[in-house]
Design a protein around this motif. Structure first.
Motif, PDB file in Angstrom:
ATOM      1  N   VAL A   1       1.965  -8.142  -0.954  1.00 38.00           N
ATOM      2  CA  VAL A   1       2.423  -6.897  -1.589  1.00 38.00           C
ATOM      3  C   VAL A   1       1.645  -6.654  -2.872  1.00 38.00           C
ATOM      4  N   ALA A   2       1.553  -7.677  -3.710  1.00 34.36           N
ATOM      5  CA  ALA A   2       0.854  -7.525  -4.987  1.00 34.36           C
ATOM      6  C   ALA A   2      -0.636  -7.285  -4.780  1.00 34.36           C
ATOM      7  N   GLY A   3      -1.238  -8.015  -3.860  1.00 25.38           N
ATOM      8  CA  GLY A   3      -2.669  -7.852  -3.617  1.00 25.38           C
ATOM      9  C   GLY A   3      -3.015  -6.491  -3.063  1.00 25.38           C
ATOM     10  N   ALA A   4      -2.245  -6.031  -2.078  1.00 29.00           N
ATOM     11  CA  ALA A   4      -2.520  -4.723  -1.481  1.00 29.00           C
ATOM     12  C   ALA A   4      -2.280  -3.597  -2.477  1.00 29.00           C
TER      13      ALA A   4
ATOM     14  N   LEU B   1       0.812  -1.217   0.000  1.00 27.75           N
ATOM     15  CA  LEU B   1       0.000   0.000   0.000  1.00 27.75           C
ATOM     16  C   LEU B   1       0.846   1.269   0.000  1.00 27.75           C
ATOM     17  N   ARG B   2       2.051   1.189   0.513  1.00 29.46           N
ATOM     18  CA  ARG B   2       2.857   2.399   0.693  1.00 29.46           C
ATOM     19  C   ARG B   2       3.991   2.554  -0.318  1.00 29.46           C
ATOM     20  N   TYR B   3       4.504   1.449  -0.833  1.00 29.30           N
ATOM     21  CA  TYR B   3       5.711   1.537  -1.654  1.00 29.30           C
ATOM     22  C   TYR B   3       5.543   0.749  -2.954  1.00 29.30           C
ATOM     23  N   ASP B   4       6.335   1.123  -3.934  1.00 29.56           N
ATOM     24  CA  ASP B   4       6.428   0.382  -5.189  1.00 29.56           C
ATOM     25  C   ASP B   4       7.772  -0.346  -5.212  1.00 29.56           C
ATOM     26  N   LEU B   5       7.749  -1.618  -4.818  1.00 26.66           N
ATOM     27  CA  LEU B   5       8.989  -2.391  -4.791  1.00 26.66           C
ATOM     28  C   LEU B   5       9.372  -2.823  -6.208  1.00 26.66           C
ATOM     29  N   PRO B   6      10.659  -2.976  -6.468  1.00 31.12           N
ATOM     30  CA  PRO B   6      11.090  -3.468  -7.789  1.00 31.12           C
ATOM     31  C   PRO B   6      10.484  -4.841  -8.075  1.00 31.12           C
ATOM     32  N   ARG B   7       9.962  -5.020  -9.263  1.00 26.91           N
ATOM     33  CA  ARG B   7       9.344  -6.286  -9.621  1.00 26.91           C
ATOM     34  C   ARG B   7      10.325  -7.468  -9.530  1.00 26.91           C
ATOM     35  N   PRO B   8      11.602  -7.287  -9.931  1.00 27.95           N
ATOM     36  CA  PRO B   8      12.539  -8.418  -9.791  1.00 27.95           C
ATOM     37  C   PRO B   8      12.715  -8.879  -8.348  1.00 27.95           C
ATOM     38  N   LEU B   9      12.640  -7.925  -7.398  1.00 27.26           N
ATOM     39  CA  LEU B   9      12.759  -8.297  -5.990  1.00 27.26           C
ATOM     40  C   LEU B   9      11.578  -9.162  -5.565  1.00 27.26           C
TER      41      LEU B   9
END
Length: 228
Positions: A136-139, A23-31
């Motif tokens: 992470v993806a769902g939120a 909900l708060r951050y956009d993490l790198p997809r590879p991570l």
């Protein structure tokens, strides 16, 4: 029972933290792909060593294998129903319900494994690591449809339910017939295999590419070493 509570929190807290991050951050997809792959490898180790192997040793091929295939079938059918009812427009809902659908057999298996006294560390690591990228993806997919508070509440309720599954499975395991625990474990193993084939592994490869094979192998190695 306190041990079951701690193990339940060990699976639920990563799920909730993943929702907060999504909900708060956009993490790198590879991570995220690496985490999914690592969790997939850990789950392979958990299914083989802590779920199906004890069931096979106790109940034999036909009973344990039948329970395994039934678990896979139930997950596939339920997941298909969710996809058809919610569709791509409700991706966040689908992923959250998918996490619950994944988590119920996983956490039930964790509870029965604790009750049988054969460990549970491998399965705990596998479930905890796998819950993070899924949440992470769902939120993240819920950002446009819900406020942060509402989305967190929904994921929080999901996490609490998963803790309750571990505690309940541990508490009622003694009242099950002798074949109950190993067959539940085999059933959960089948559901987890279906989760891996249907969701985690394809998504990890799609987002991360060729190198996720290394992460998968590393997840298996770490989880297997914990159970050795």
């Amino acid at each position: 029972m306190l041990t079951a509570l701690w193990y339940g929190l060990g699976t639920a807290v990563p799920l909730f933290l993943g929702a907060v991050i999504g909900l708060r951050y956009d993490l790198p997809r590879p991570l995220l792909a690496g985490l999914m792959a690592f969790g997939s490898g850990a789950m392979v180790a958990a299914v083989s060593t802590e779920l199906f192997a004890p069931a096979f040793a106790d109940q034999g091929l036909w009973a344990a294998g039948g329970a395994l295939m039934l678990g896979a079938l139930v997950y596939v059918v339920a997941d298909r129903v969710i996809e058809r009812k919610l569709g791509p427009a409700a991706l966040g809902w689908a992923l959250m319900l998918g996490a619950l659908l994944d988590g119920i057999p996983e956490n039930a298996a964790l509870g029965t494994t604790l009750a049988s006294g054969v460990g549970g560390a491998v399965l705990l690591v596998a479930v905890a690591v796998g819950n993070i990228p899924e949440a992470v993806a769902g939120a993240a997919s819920m950002r446009s449809d819900f406020s942060h508070r509402t989305a967190l509440l929904m994921w929080g309720v999901t996490a609490v339910l998963l803790v309750a599954v571990v505690v309940a499975a541990t508490a009622f395991a003694d009242s099950l017939p002798d074949a109950g625990i190993p067959l539940i474990q085999a059933f959960a193993g089948g559901a987890i295999i279906a989760v891996l084939a249907d969701s985690l592994m394809p998504e990890a490869y799609r987002e991360g590419g060729w190198w996720v094979g290394i992460c998968t192998a590393l997840g298996f190695l770490v989880a297997f070493a914990l159970g050795a």
